[in-house]
Each structure stands twice: as C-alpha cells, then as structure tokens.
Design an enzyme around this catalytic site. Sequence first.
Site, short mmCIF file in Angstrom:
data_model
loop_
_atom_site.label_atom_id
_atom_site.label_comp_id
_atom_site.label_asym_id
_atom_site.label_seq_id
_atom_site.Cartn_x
_atom_site.Cartn_y
_atom_site.Cartn_z
CG HIS A 38 -1.84 1.15 1.30
ND1 HIS A 38 -3.00 1.22 0.57
CD2 HIS A 38 -1.76 2.31 1.99
CE1 HIS A 38 -3.61 2.37 0.83
NE2 HIS A 38 -2.88 3.04 1.69
CB CYS B 70 -2.90 -4.01 -20.61
SG CYS B 70 -3.26 -5.75 -20.35
CG ASP C 66 0.16 -13.95 -16.65
OD1 ASP C 66 1.15 -14.16 -15.92
OD2 ASP C 66 -0.99 -13.82 -16.22
CD GLU D 237 -3.89 -12.80 -19.16
OE1 GLU D 237 -3.26 -12.39 -18.17
OE2 GLU D 237 -5.05 -13.24 -19.09
#
Length: 589
Positions: free
Chosen positions: A192, A504, A457, A433
């Site tokens: 985070h 992406c 991937d 992928e």
Amino acid sequence: MASKIFKGIPVSAGLAIGRTYFLNREAGTSIVRINIVPEQVPQETARLKQGFNSALEELESILRKVPGDLKEQAAIIDSHIMILRDEKFQQSACDYVHSRLINAEWALDNAVSDIEKAFSRIEDEYIRSRTQDVRLVAGRVRSKLYGQSKSYDSKPERMILLAHDLSPADTIELKLDKIMAFATATGGKTSHAGIIARSLQIPAIVGAEGLEEIQDDHVVILDGFSGKIIVEPDAEELTHYTDLKQRFSEYYSQIKRNCYLPAETIDGYQMQVLANIELFEEVTSVIDNGGEGIGLYRTEYSFLNRNSWPSEEELYEEYRDMASIVYPQKVVFRTLDLGADKISPHFGPLEEVNPALGLRAIRFCQQNLGLFKAQLRAILRASTLGNVAVMFPMISGLQELREVKEIYFDVREEMRRQGQPFNEEVPFGIMIELPSAVFIADVLAREVDFFSIGTNDLIQYSLGIDRTNRYVSYLYQPLHPAILRSIKYVVDAGHEAGIEVNVCGEVAADPYCIPILMGMQLDSISLNPQAIPGIKRIIRQTTMDECKDLLKQVLSCSQVQQSNRLVREKIFTRFPEELMFYTSLIEES
C-alpha cells in the site's frame, strides 16, 4: 565517501535530499521477553486489552476523517479495524500471557507469528504480503503498550520520513508540507505504501534492509530510481545528486507540461494511452499524468483485503463511482483474476501442485458462478454512463470463450427480465495471455469486440519462466523473437477482424519496446500512470516510418541477443534523456 548505503525496492521515482525522521521505530525493534509470575497475569492481559482498545479508538477516529473519494483507503483501514475487533486474535495473545507467563508485548508477537506461519504456506506474493496488515495492526497496539507517540508536525523543515512500515491510517495523516519522500523497512511493489507514494508523486523506497540503523536528523539522499539511501553523503555525492535532482526536475516538468497532448507521431499516427490501476485512489494519478482512460482496472484487489466477499451492491457502487469519475473516458473492468493461491483469506488456499497453471482467473470464476455473476451484474449496472467495457482474463480457447459469453449473456437476459437498466452496447473483450490464444487469435477475434495483450503472463507462459525467480529471471526477455512475433500476429489478426488491439503489460511502459509496438500499429497501450508522460513524449518525437523500419529489423533477428543489441543502440541514440530517467519509472503491470 558516504558512511553507509542502504538498498531497497524503488516504488516511486524521484530524488530527495534532506534530514530524516523515523516515525515508528519501535515497530521494527526486537521485542524483549519478560517472564512474569501468575499474580501479574491480570495486569498484563488488562494492558493488552487496553492496547487493543486504544488502537481501535485511534483507527476509528482516523476512519472518520477519510475523504469520501478515498474509498479504497477507507476499506483497508476498516479491515484493520476488523482485525483489532477479532476476538480470536485478542484471545490468542491473552492465552499466551496465561499459558507461558510472559509479558503483553511478547504474547502479542507470538499471536502474530501464528498468523504469519499460516500465511507463509500461501505461494502468491500479494496474499503473503497481507500478513503486513496484521503486523501493522499489531504495531499500533504495541505502540500503545510502549506508551510512545511521535509526531513530525513540529519540525521546521520538510523531512525524509523513515518508518518500519506505513499503514493506510498513517498515509491518511501524511502531511506533504512536511514530507518530501519516504522509505520503509518492509513492503514490496504491491504494498500500500508504494501505491500511495505513486499517487502522491513523491520519491519512495520500500523493503530497505537495516533502515532502523539510520538516526533522526541524519542528512540522506533518497534515490527513488535505484532504491538507494545514502547516509551522510560527502560533498562530491551531494553535488552530483543535487545536479541530478535539478535535471530530473526540469525533465519531469517538461514532460508533465505536455502530458495532456495526444500521443501522436510527427507524421500523424495517434495511439490512445490508457492506465493500469488497482485502487480507486489511483484515478487522481491517471488524470494528473495525462491518462486517456483506464485500460485495465484490476478488480480482484477489492476482494483481497477483507474477510468476506463483497456484495453485488458494494461492487456496483465502486464500479459506478469509477465510471463516473473518469467519464467520458472509458474504463475497462477486468473480471476477477483470482484463484489457487491468489484468493481472499477467508476462502482458503487450494491444494494445487502448480497454482499458476491451475484454477485461476476465468477458470476460478466458472467454478464460482454466484460470485462471477454478481460481479458481472455490478459491472453492467455501472455501464449506464456508456463508458464501461468488460474484459475476461486467461482465455485459452474458443470453447472456453463461448462458455463465458453464455454466462455473460444469461446475466444480461436476467437483468432485462428484472427491468434492471444497463448499456446494451458494452464492449466485450478478452486478454491474450496464453500461447494457445495467440495461435487461434484469428478465430477468437470473430467472437469479441477487442483484444488486450497481457504481455507479462504471455512472456512467462511462452518462455516457460517465472520472472520473480532469481535463478531464471534473466530469461524474461520482452524482445525475444517468439514474443514479438506473437504480439504481431495477434495485432494483425485483430485488425483483420476489425477489432481494436491493446497492450496492457509491462512492455507498454518500456521505452525500448514502445517504438516497436508503435510499428505494429496498435490502437492503444495501457500502463502505470507515472509512466504515461514519458511514453507520450517518446511517441510524439517519432514517425511511423521510423517505428515500422525498426520493427522490420527486429523481426528479422533470430536471437534475442541480436534484437536487444539492435534496439538498445537505436533507442538510446534517439532518446538518451528518457532512458536516463524514465526506465526507473517502469512498474510491474
């Protein structure tokens, strides 16, 4: 030379030079075991309960201050409140006081260790890192037990904040007029603290070993490019980094000034530049960096920081707010990429020898139809503004795709019968992928509205390597001939069928790769928000003829060493400034 250099993981680029302030040093210190006598048990358990209650009151107070637009951050703080309220957690610590006759601090640490051992059996890095939430909560309780409370509000100058870790509650209270950068001793790229740093656009390093050795008010250089912290630098180092900081500031100001211009080549070819995000709070960074929409919203992160699945209504509110805030630009919701070891803690890991090739992503959704349909309904309900698209990950073949489409159309039909409004024209796409999807891309293209090539991937599965494995990570080569030919084949197949094709994965943020992707005439790319200004600048300085020529040369290479050497020579000569600063901004997508 400097007295000491500490190394960590760079999570937000930039340079800072200043004095240090350690926020919660006690959280990272060794806990001393103190044996007690039976008569002291009530006193120690009372201290524990008071510590939990004080920490709970503090978090509840902070939660009330969270702005309405930081829903994800509020949700994480709320999950920490749930941990504090967990009677089993409290009771476990109290039981250690009773059974082992030990002090409250040591008992609390034992209870946390039990949770960590349970999580250590989970293979997925993100899920394992959620033990960090338990540690953060325990650290807050421990600070109450120690009776320590520190603040940097009174400091007259901006500081470089050091911390064992920064919780969402800590980041809510960060004051940018006092903090120029920060470093934590724990955490990774998915932590985070890293996400917050990128959102705030301040230099940051996480996972810095030995950070607790740095004393308050030391002068340090925090290098958010390389992940170095240089303690008490000498005059030569100060001069070098001051000059570098100035040059980066000028460069960054320049690319930020132009980040809202379209990503258009000198000869008029335009590519849409979108963003990959996983938390609602990152939308601000998308807008600030000139993102033209969200090409990948990783929806699974809303499922991971909680003890139960979110309801359809909760998901709908999240997705509706996301669509509203980016309107009229589009947002592509990737359905759950969960499964095997990447699941919500309450669900429990599956017993699989190889989770990466097991029940994950769309396969997981097909076997958890209630959950899958609830998410689809939430996405469709949020689509009424007209800027929502849905995308399905890890499609391996035509039969699987058609089964998913049938589920999707069943949900739509059910919503029609119920009179539930949604956009009938929601674009429907898949991620490419897997090698199997590449080889039949021409067939799959006739079934969908768009492709999004997930190169992370695709590279892993095509080359048979795990890039997080230090023994084979050197084999992770985006410019491998097999990878480039695969991407080119998918782009051509998609365009032949009249659909848009997006990339992406991490290569979309790589200056070495972007001219090659341009040469393939992709419709859009989607990348880390921080990377957008620099990538746009590269695109605006090229011509399509240059890109096509480079692509032709690279595709003629039979070995990855050839293509790497060719591209480095061409790109470094063409964009030396971008490569000096910008490659450090590339993040895992």
